[in-house]
Write a protein that holds these residues in place. Structure first.
Motif, PDB file in Angstrom:
ATOM      1  N   LEU A  45      51.657 -16.487  62.293  1.00 23.89           N
ATOM      2  CA  LEU A  45      51.892 -15.693  61.079  1.00 23.89           C
ATOM      3  C   LEU A  45      51.073 -14.397  61.132  1.00 23.89           C
ATOM      4  O   LEU A  45      51.582 -13.308  60.826  1.00 23.89           O
ATOM      5  CB  LEU A  45      51.509 -16.545  59.852  1.00 23.89           C
ATOM      6  CG  LEU A  45      51.426 -15.842  58.507  1.00 23.89           C
ATOM      7  CD1 LEU A  45      52.768 -15.235  58.108  1.00 23.89           C
ATOM      8  CD2 LEU A  45      50.960 -16.824  57.412  1.00 23.89           C
ATOM      9  N   LYS A  46      49.833 -14.541  61.566  1.00 23.00           N
ATOM     10  CA  LYS A  46      48.947 -13.376  61.689  1.00 23.00           C
ATOM     11  C   LYS A  46      49.540 -12.349  62.665  1.00 23.00           C
ATOM     12  O   LYS A  46      49.555 -11.148  62.389  1.00 23.00           O
ATOM     13  CB  LYS A  46      47.605 -13.870  62.252  1.00 23.00           C
ATOM     14  CG  LYS A  46      46.409 -13.454  61.499  1.00 23.00           C
ATOM     15  CD  LYS A  46      45.164 -14.161  62.003  1.00 23.00           C
ATOM     16  CE  LYS A  46      45.002 -14.191  63.500  1.00 23.00           C
ATOM     17  NZ  LYS A  46      43.802 -14.891  63.962  1.00 23.00           N
ATOM     18  N   THR A  47      50.052 -12.855  63.788  1.00 22.76           N
ATOM     19  CA  THR A  47      50.641 -11.957  64.791  1.00 22.76           C
ATOM     20  C   THR A  47      51.900 -11.292  64.233  1.00 22.76           C
ATOM     21  O   THR A  47      52.129 -10.094  64.452  1.00 22.76           O
ATOM     22  CB  THR A  47      50.984 -12.748  66.074  1.00 22.76           C
ATOM     23  OG1 THR A  47      49.826 -13.478  66.460  1.00 22.76           O
ATOM     24  CG2 THR A  47      51.409 -11.827  67.197  1.00 22.76           C
ATOM     25  N   ALA A  48      52.692 -12.075  63.499  1.00 18.82           N
ATOM     26  CA  ALA A  48      53.921 -11.510  62.911  1.00 18.82           C
ATOM     27  C   ALA A  48      53.580 -10.389  61.928  1.00 18.82           C
ATOM     28  O   ALA A  48      54.253  -9.350  61.891  1.00 18.82           O
ATOM     29  CB  ALA A  48      54.719 -12.609  62.213  1.00 18.82           C
ATOM     30  N   VAL A  49      52.525 -10.586  61.154  1.00 15.74           N
ATOM     31  CA  VAL A  49      52.107  -9.534  60.209  1.00 15.74           C
ATOM     32  C   VAL A  49      51.679  -8.292  60.996  1.00 15.74           C
ATOM     33  O   VAL A  49      52.073  -7.165  60.679  1.00 15.74           O
ATOM     34  CB  VAL A  49      50.944 -10.025  59.308  1.00 15.74           C
ATOM     35  CG1 VAL A  49      50.376  -8.873  58.485  1.00 15.74           C
ATOM     36  CG2 VAL A  49      51.411 -11.150  58.392  1.00 15.74           C
TER      37      VAL A  49
ATOM     38  N   GLY B 297      54.671  -2.546  65.038  1.00 16.20           N
ATOM     39  CA  GLY B 297      55.752  -2.630  66.017  1.00 16.20           C
ATOM     40  C   GLY B 297      55.190  -3.298  67.264  1.00 16.20           C
ATOM     41  O   GLY B 297      54.001  -3.655  67.293  1.00 16.20           O
ATOM     42  N   PRO B 298      56.030  -3.501  68.310  1.00 19.37           N
ATOM     43  CA  PRO B 298      55.547  -4.186  69.509  1.00 19.37           C
ATOM     44  C   PRO B 298      54.485  -3.371  70.249  1.00 19.37           C
ATOM     45  O   PRO B 298      54.365  -2.158  70.034  1.00 19.37           O
ATOM     46  CB  PRO B 298      56.821  -4.349  70.357  1.00 19.37           C
ATOM     47  CG  PRO B 298      57.800  -3.379  69.810  1.00 19.37           C
ATOM     48  CD  PRO B 298      57.430  -3.082  68.408  1.00 19.37           C
ATOM     49  N   GLY B 299      53.731  -4.060  71.083  1.00 16.21           N
ATOM     50  CA  GLY B 299      52.720  -3.359  71.873  1.00 16.21           C
ATOM     51  C   GLY B 299      51.333  -3.572  71.308  1.00 16.21           C
ATOM     52  O   GLY B 299      51.161  -4.123  70.218  1.00 16.21           O
TER      53      GLY B 299
ATOM     54  N   PRO C 152      46.292  -2.085  64.232  1.00 17.19           N
ATOM     55  CA  PRO C 152      46.987  -1.914  62.945  1.00 17.19           C
ATOM     56  C   PRO C 152      46.270  -0.981  61.977  1.00 17.19           C
ATOM     57  O   PRO C 152      46.907  -0.360  61.121  1.00 17.19           O
ATOM     58  CB  PRO C 152      47.073  -3.332  62.376  1.00 17.19           C
ATOM     59  CG  PRO C 152      46.224  -4.189  63.227  1.00 17.19           C
ATOM     60  CD  PRO C 152      45.942  -3.484  64.511  1.00 17.19           C
ATOM     61  N   THR C 153      44.960  -0.857  62.134  1.00 20.52           N
ATOM     62  CA  THR C 153      44.234  -0.001  61.170  1.00 20.52           C
ATOM     63  C   THR C 153      44.452   1.491  61.454  1.00 20.52           C
ATOM     64  O   THR C 153      44.047   2.343  60.672  1.00 20.52           O
ATOM     65  CB  THR C 153      42.717  -0.310  61.175  1.00 20.52           C
ATOM     66  OG1 THR C 153      42.212  -0.093  62.492  1.00 20.52           O
ATOM     67  CG2 THR C 153      42.430  -1.725  60.744  1.00 20.52           C
ATOM     68  N   THR C 154      45.117   1.816  62.591  1.00 22.90           N
ATOM     69  CA  THR C 154      45.411   3.232  62.875  1.00 22.90           C
ATOM     70  C   THR C 154      46.741   3.647  62.243  1.00 22.90           C
ATOM     71  O   THR C 154      47.110   4.818  62.271  1.00 22.90           O
ATOM     72  CB  THR C 154      45.494   3.499  64.403  1.00 22.90           C
ATOM     73  OG1 THR C 154      46.558   2.676  64.932  1.00 22.90           O
ATOM     74  CG2 THR C 154      44.189   3.167  65.106  1.00 22.90           C
ATOM     75  N   ILE C 155      47.474   2.663  61.684  1.00 23.05           N
ATOM     76  CA  ILE C 155      48.780   2.961  61.084  1.00 23.05           C
ATOM     77  C   ILE C 155      48.591   3.246  59.587  1.00 23.05           C
ATOM     78  O   ILE C 155      47.949   2.453  58.881  1.00 23.05           O
ATOM     79  CB  ILE C 155      49.760   1.762  61.248  1.00 23.05           C
ATOM     80  CG1 ILE C 155      49.829   1.303  62.712  1.00 23.05           C
ATOM     81  CG2 ILE C 155      51.127   2.066  60.655  1.00 23.05           C
ATOM     82  CD1 ILE C 155      50.601   2.184  63.653  1.00 23.05           C
TER      83      ILE C 155
END
Ligand code: KG4
Ligand code: ZN
Length: 341
Positions: free
Chosen positions: A214-218, A224-226, A230-233
């Motif tokens: 679930l964590k990975t899906a979030v 997106g893939p790769g 996430p904190t740079t988005i």
């Protein structure tokens, strides 16, 4: 009979003076949230050092608030499992010193079973036997309790705890630590159906949980893939709220479904829930609805006793009544020893 209960398993330094009729004479919790916030999680060495600084003032102030003196105490209770080694050692050492100096019994307790026992504190009637659910930062487990001192492990998480997933997703969304309360606030304006996040084992009979997928899906729904941080988005407030609400709903669906399956499999009609995540409003409401529709009596720990505190150390009275005390050479048990009470 009066006891002093001490709690230092993770990052709260807590003490309480309790009566065997479950009267709370005094309770104090010194939080370390400000020390760990910048790391988005508890740093064990910092936690242990902070416990050393706080334990004596916390005990002193708790005794003062209670109006009793140390000589009025009949026993010292302390959580010695599970938890962070350095943190556990501080509480156990203080408890041993007091028990030795006052020449009164020492009672060690299992922090997880104490979380479930928090349900007994505001209930006028006995809450055992029951299915007990612990949903905290470090643990997510289901137990069958014949009584407070006889838990049988039914299942639990095979990777992250529910609270840990809340904390990690909060950090992906650049929300403060601890993440649970922040995610639940952010989720209020979000759509819980915006993202179809996975719900592990939902259709299996096994009473286990898994939150790492679930964590990975979030994470991938943000980046997106790769391998992108996430904190740079940059997310809009609405995007972030939709992720928080969808993530929260996925966790709640797993917790509620497995609790209902545990009740069905054990044939029990009473559920007791404790631990930090039990403070989550959506979880409390949806669990209440599920229990009503299945004819289950639900006890959730009072909000103030969901997160770590020493009041739930009242489980020590059950051990004292059963003649279960500890020697002064008792040690900490940092790992989970499932059925130790
Ligand atoms: O039981 P606890 O104080 O400590 C452990 O024994 O682990 O639980 C702390 C956990 C943290 O992960 C925190 O994010 C989570 O409980 N938590 C919540 C909420 N309040 C605290 N999770 C979801 N919703 C909440 N409202
Ligand atoms: Zn806890």
């Amino acid at each position: 009979m009066k006891i002093l209960a001490i709690e230092t398993t993770c990052d709260e330094t807590a003490a309480a003076v309790l009566g065997d009729d479950l009267t709370i004479y005094a309770s104090l919790v010194a939080s370390q949230e400000d020390l760990h916030e910048q790391y988005n999680g508890v740093v064990p060495e910092i936690a242990a050092r902070a416990h050393v600084e706080r334990i004596l003032p916390v005990i002193h102030e708790t005794m003062q608030k209670s109006g009793f003196s140390l000589d009025d105490l009949d026993a010292i209770a302390v959580a010695n499992t599970p938890g962070l080694s350095g943190s556990l050692l501080v509480g156990l050492t203080a408890a041993k010193a007091l028990a030795f100096a006052l020449d009164i019994p020492l009672v060690t307790i299992n922090h997880l079973h104490a979380h479930v026992y928090a349900c007994q504190l505001e209930s006028g009637q006995p809450v055992f036997p029951c299915v007990g659910m612990i949903v905290s930062g470090g643990h997510t487990h289901l137990y069958h309790y014949a009584d407070a001192l006889n838990p049988k492990y039914l299942g639990g998480t095979i990777d992250d705890a529910a609270g840990e997933a809340f904390d990690k997703v909060a950090s992906m969304l650049k929300l403060r630590y601890p993440g649970g309360p922040e995610i639940s606030k952010r989720a209020v304006s979000g759509n819980p159906k915006a993202h179809a996040y996975p719900r592990s084992f939902l259709k299996d009979d096994r009473l286990d949980f898994s939150f790492s997928g679930l964590k990975t899906a979030v994470r991938y729904s943000i980046t997106g893939p790769g391998n992108v941080d996430p904190t740079t988005i940059e997310l809009t407030e609405d995007q972030s709220a939709d992720i928080a609400a969808s993530f929260q709903q996925a966790v709640v669906d797993c917790l509620v479904t497995k609790a209902m399956q545990a009740l069905k499999q054990t044939g029990l009609k009473r559920l007791c829930v404790g631990g930090g995540v039990a403070a989550n409003r959506v979880f409390r409401d949806q669990l209440q609805q599920a229990c009503e529709s299945h004819g289950v009596e639900l006890h959730i720990a009072p909000m103030k006793f969901c997160t770590d505190n020493a009041v739930m150390g009242a489980i020590a009275f059950e051990k004292l009544k059963a003649g279960m005390t500890d020697e002064l050479d008792v040690d900490i048990l940092p790992g989970l020893v499932r059925e130790k009470v």
